[in-house]
Design an enzyme around this catalytic site. Structure first.
Site, PDB file in Angstrom:
ATOM      1  N   LYS A 127      40.270  40.085   3.187  1.00  0.00           N
ATOM      2  CA  LYS A 127      39.523  40.736   4.275  1.00  0.00           C
ATOM      3  C   LYS A 127      40.367  41.807   4.957  1.00  0.00           C
ATOM      4  O   LYS A 127      39.929  42.935   5.157  1.00  0.00           O
ATOM      5  CB  LYS A 127      39.077  39.705   5.342  1.00  0.00           C
ATOM      6  CG  LYS A 127      38.217  38.573   4.804  1.00  0.00           C
ATOM      7  CD  LYS A 127      37.792  37.604   5.914  1.00  0.00           C
ATOM      8  CE  LYS A 127      38.935  36.860   6.576  1.00  0.00           C
ATOM      9  NZ  LYS A 127      39.676  35.942   5.687  1.00  0.00           N
ATOM     10  N   ARG A 184      33.171  33.606  12.950  1.00  0.00           N
ATOM     11  CA  ARG A 184      33.611  32.512  12.086  1.00  0.00           C
ATOM     12  C   ARG A 184      32.787  31.243  12.312  1.00  0.00           C
ATOM     13  O   ARG A 184      33.016  30.243  11.635  1.00  0.00           O
ATOM     14  CB  ARG A 184      35.073  32.185  12.400  1.00  0.00           C
ATOM     15  CG  ARG A 184      36.077  32.726  11.363  1.00  0.00           C
ATOM     16  CD  ARG A 184      37.470  32.383  11.847  1.00  0.00           C
ATOM     17  NE  ARG A 184      38.469  32.378  10.828  1.00  0.00           N
ATOM     18  CZ  ARG A 184      39.306  33.391  10.563  1.00  0.00           C
ATOM     19  NH1 ARG A 184      39.196  34.537  11.197  1.00  0.00           N
ATOM     20  NH2 ARG A 184      40.232  33.250   9.646  1.00  0.00           N
ATOM     21  N   ARG A 219      42.906  25.335   7.092  1.00  0.00           N
ATOM     22  CA  ARG A 219      42.161  26.589   7.306  1.00  0.00           C
ATOM     23  C   ARG A 219      41.005  26.706   6.326  1.00  0.00           C
ATOM     24  O   ARG A 219      39.926  27.177   6.680  1.00  0.00           O
ATOM     25  CB  ARG A 219      43.112  27.785   7.204  1.00  0.00           C
ATOM     26  CG  ARG A 219      43.988  27.919   8.453  1.00  0.00           C
ATOM     27  CD  ARG A 219      45.251  28.707   8.205  1.00  0.00           C
ATOM     28  NE  ARG A 219      45.002  30.058   7.795  1.00  0.00           N
ATOM     29  CZ  ARG A 219      45.906  30.835   7.185  1.00  0.00           C
ATOM     30  NH1 ARG A 219      47.112  30.357   6.943  1.00  0.00           N
ATOM     31  NH2 ARG A 219      45.607  32.059   6.855  1.00  0.00           N
TER      32      ARG A 219
HETATM   33  P1  ADP Z   1      43.098  34.843   7.641  1.00  0.00           P
HETATM   34  O1  ADP Z   1      43.254  36.321   7.486  1.00  0.00           O
HETATM   35  O2  ADP Z   1      44.107  34.091   6.853  1.00  0.00           O
HETATM   36  O3  ADP Z   1      41.686  34.409   7.414  1.00  0.00           O
HETATM   37  P2  ADP Z   1      43.159  35.308  10.504  1.00  0.00           P
HETATM   38  O4  ADP Z   1      44.303  36.205  10.794  1.00  0.00           O
HETATM   39  O5  ADP Z   1      41.815  35.922  10.450  1.00  0.00           O
HETATM   40  O6  ADP Z   1      43.451  34.499   9.156  1.00  0.00           O
HETATM   41  O7  ADP Z   1      43.105  34.132  11.571  1.00  0.00           O
HETATM   42  C1  ADP Z   1      44.234  33.345  11.846  1.00  0.00           C
HETATM   43  C2  ADP Z   1      43.848  32.190  12.761  1.00  0.00           C
HETATM   44  O8  ADP Z   1      43.349  32.720  14.003  1.00  0.00           O
HETATM   45  C3  ADP Z   1      42.732  31.299  12.239  1.00  0.00           C
HETATM   46  O9  ADP Z   1      43.212  30.261  11.410  1.00  0.00           O
HETATM   47  C4  ADP Z   1      42.132  30.757  13.543  1.00  0.00           C
HETATM   48  O10 ADP Z   1      42.936  29.724  14.084  1.00  0.00           O
HETATM   49  C5  ADP Z   1      42.265  31.949  14.488  1.00  0.00           C
HETATM   50  N1  ADP Z   1      41.046  32.794  14.483  1.00  0.00           N
HETATM   51  C6  ADP Z   1      40.935  34.086  14.039  1.00  0.00           C
HETATM   52  N2  ADP Z   1      39.699  34.545  14.194  1.00  0.00           N
HETATM   53  C7  ADP Z   1      38.978  33.536  14.742  1.00  0.00           C
HETATM   54  C8  ADP Z   1      37.616  33.380  15.133  1.00  0.00           C
HETATM   55  N3  ADP Z   1      36.710  34.365  14.981  1.00  0.00           N
HETATM   56  N4  ADP Z   1      37.248  32.184  15.677  1.00  0.00           N
HETATM   57  C9  ADP Z   1      38.118  31.181  15.845  1.00  0.00           C
HETATM   58  N5  ADP Z   1      39.412  31.253  15.491  1.00  0.00           N
HETATM   59  C10 ADP Z   1      39.849  32.418  14.944  1.00  0.00           C
HETATM   60  P1  ADP Z   2      42.630  37.776   4.500  1.00  0.00           P
HETATM   61  O1  ADP Z   2      42.645  38.835   5.565  1.00  0.00           O
HETATM   62  O2  ADP Z   2      41.256  37.538   3.939  1.00  0.00           O
HETATM   63  O3  ADP Z   2      43.281  36.505   4.924  1.00  0.00           O
HETATM   64  P2  ADP Z   2      44.587  39.498   3.137  1.00  0.00           P
HETATM   65  O4  ADP Z   2      43.897  40.809   3.040  1.00  0.00           O
HETATM   66  O5  ADP Z   2      45.655  39.349   4.144  1.00  0.00           O
HETATM   67  O6  ADP Z   2      43.483  38.303   3.266  1.00  0.00           O
HETATM   68  O7  ADP Z   2      45.153  39.159   1.675  1.00  0.00           O
HETATM   69  C1  ADP Z   2      45.979  38.009   1.452  1.00  0.00           C
HETATM   70  C2  ADP Z   2      47.151  38.420   0.552  1.00  0.00           C
HETATM   71  O8  ADP Z   2      46.683  38.716  -0.758  1.00  0.00           O
HETATM   72  C3  ADP Z   2      47.904  39.654   1.028  1.00  0.00           C
HETATM   73  O9  ADP Z   2      49.284  39.471   0.796  1.00  0.00           O
HETATM   74  C4  ADP Z   2      47.341  40.801   0.163  1.00  0.00           C
HETATM   75  O10 ADP Z   2      48.325  41.812  -0.084  1.00  0.00           O
HETATM   76  C5  ADP Z   2      46.954  40.077  -1.121  1.00  0.00           C
HETATM   77  N1  ADP Z   2      45.721  40.592  -1.728  1.00  0.00           N
HETATM   78  C6  ADP Z   2      44.609  41.053  -1.089  1.00  0.00           C
HETATM   79  N2  ADP Z   2      43.648  41.412  -1.981  1.00  0.00           N
HETATM   80  C7  ADP Z   2      44.164  41.156  -3.213  1.00  0.00           C
HETATM   81  C8  ADP Z   2      43.649  41.317  -4.565  1.00  0.00           C
HETATM   82  N3  ADP Z   2      42.428  41.799  -4.803  1.00  0.00           N
HETATM   83  N4  ADP Z   2      44.472  40.964  -5.575  1.00  0.00           N
HETATM   84  C9  ADP Z   2      45.711  40.462  -5.337  1.00  0.00           C
HETATM   85  N5  ADP Z   2      46.241  40.290  -4.101  1.00  0.00           N
HETATM   86  C10 ADP Z   2      45.485  40.634  -3.055  1.00  0.00           C
END
Ligand code: ADP
Ligand code: ADP
Ligand code: ZN
Length: 218
Positions: free
Chosen positions: A13, A88, A172
């Site tokens: 994302k 979420r 998560r």
């Molecule tokens: P990821 O990219 O791995 O999905 P995020 O950076 O979006 O993780 O979120 C990290 C943490 O922040 C989540 O595990 C949750 O605890 C909190 N968080 C982020 N966005 C939300 C949301 N919209 N509602 C509730 N908790 C959130």
């Molecule tokens: P999210 O915001 O959904 O938690 P991220 O965008 O942070 O996910 O991606 C998680 C990890 O995977 C990052 O280290 C990113 O560089 C890598 N990544 C993202 N998209 C891809 C893909 N299509 N193939 C391989 N690695 C990816």
């Protein structure tokens, strides 16, 4: 144009939101990043959020809705934004609908990124980002062009998230399946959702997202 990126932790994302923001001149709104900023600031809300995030749970709807509401009202969001990590839960989606209506903003597309659980763990384990400009990287899948130097801003300082460890990832993921995945049905029923295969390369996923946006908003 206003977009939502939906998907489990590590689905891509943030990576795709960063690329979409650059391609379309949109603002990337990551509630995760906003919450980490409040944690860093050491506010009371930050302290509360920190404990929840460390355990891999979801921060309360009240807190995240308030943060997003304030941010969307700022003038730079008028030309469009990408919500990365929000909503979420179903109550967050309902609150978003209300605030968009009040601000006369429309929701153009909701993109679901589909990625296998095993791959999510591999992606999360190698994730790091630039401490200065927040550009996202991966040890194997998206290394910096020059080792130890940020492609975007040249900084040599990087950070890894405290919650990007094997145990927290499981919590998560469960939070995603339980609380967030119902949003897929919610937006599908509104005719706003397209699902995209998130298993391919970053470029391929980006191209498929563009096609999905065209189908929904074009
Ligand atoms: P990821 O990219 O791995 O999905 P995020 O950076 O979006 O993780 O979120 C990290 C943490 O922040 C989540 O595990 C949750 O605890 C909190 N968080 C982020 N966005 C939300 C949301 N919209 N509602 C509730 N908790 C959130
Ligand atoms: P999210 O915001 O959904 O938690 P991220 O965008 O942070 O996910 O991606 C998680 C990890 O995977 C990052 O280290 C990113 O560089 C890598 N990544 C993202 N998209 C891809 C893909 N299509 N193939 C391989 N690695 C990816
Ligand atoms: Zn940087």
């Amino acid at each position: 144009m206003n977009l939502i990126l939906l998907g489990p932790p590590g689905a891509g994302k943030g990576t795709q939101a960063e690329a979409l923001a650059a391609r379309h001149g949109l603002i990337q709104l990551s509630t995760g990043a906003m919450l980490r900023a409040t944690v860093k600031a050491g506010t009371e809300i930050g302290l509360k959020a920190d404990a929840v995030m460390k355990g891999g749970g979801l921060v309360s709807d009240d807190i995240v809705v308030r943060i997003i509401k304030e941010r969307i009202a700022e003038p730079d969001c008028e030309n469009g934004f990408i919500l990365d990590g929000f909503p979420r839960t179903l109550p967050q989606a309902a609150a978003l609908e209300k605030m968009l209506k009040a601000a006369k903003h429309r929701l153009d597309a909701v993109i679901e990124l589909k990625v296998d659980d095993k791959v999510l763990v591999a992606r999360i384990s190698g994730r790091f980002s630039c401490s200065k400009c927040s550009a996202g990287y991966h040890d194997t899948f998206k290394p910096t062009k020059v080792r130890g130097v940020c492609d975007t801003c040249g900084s040599k300082e990087f950070t890894r998230r405290a919650d990007d460890n094997a145990e927290t990832v499981q919590a998560r993921l469960m939070a995603y399946y339980k609380e967030t995945s119902p949003l897929i049905g919610y937006y599908f029923a509104k005719g706003r959702l397209e699902s995209v295969d998130g298993m391919g390369s970053i470029e391929k996923v980006g191209a498929d997202i563009e096609l999905a946006i065209e189908m929904l908003a074009g």
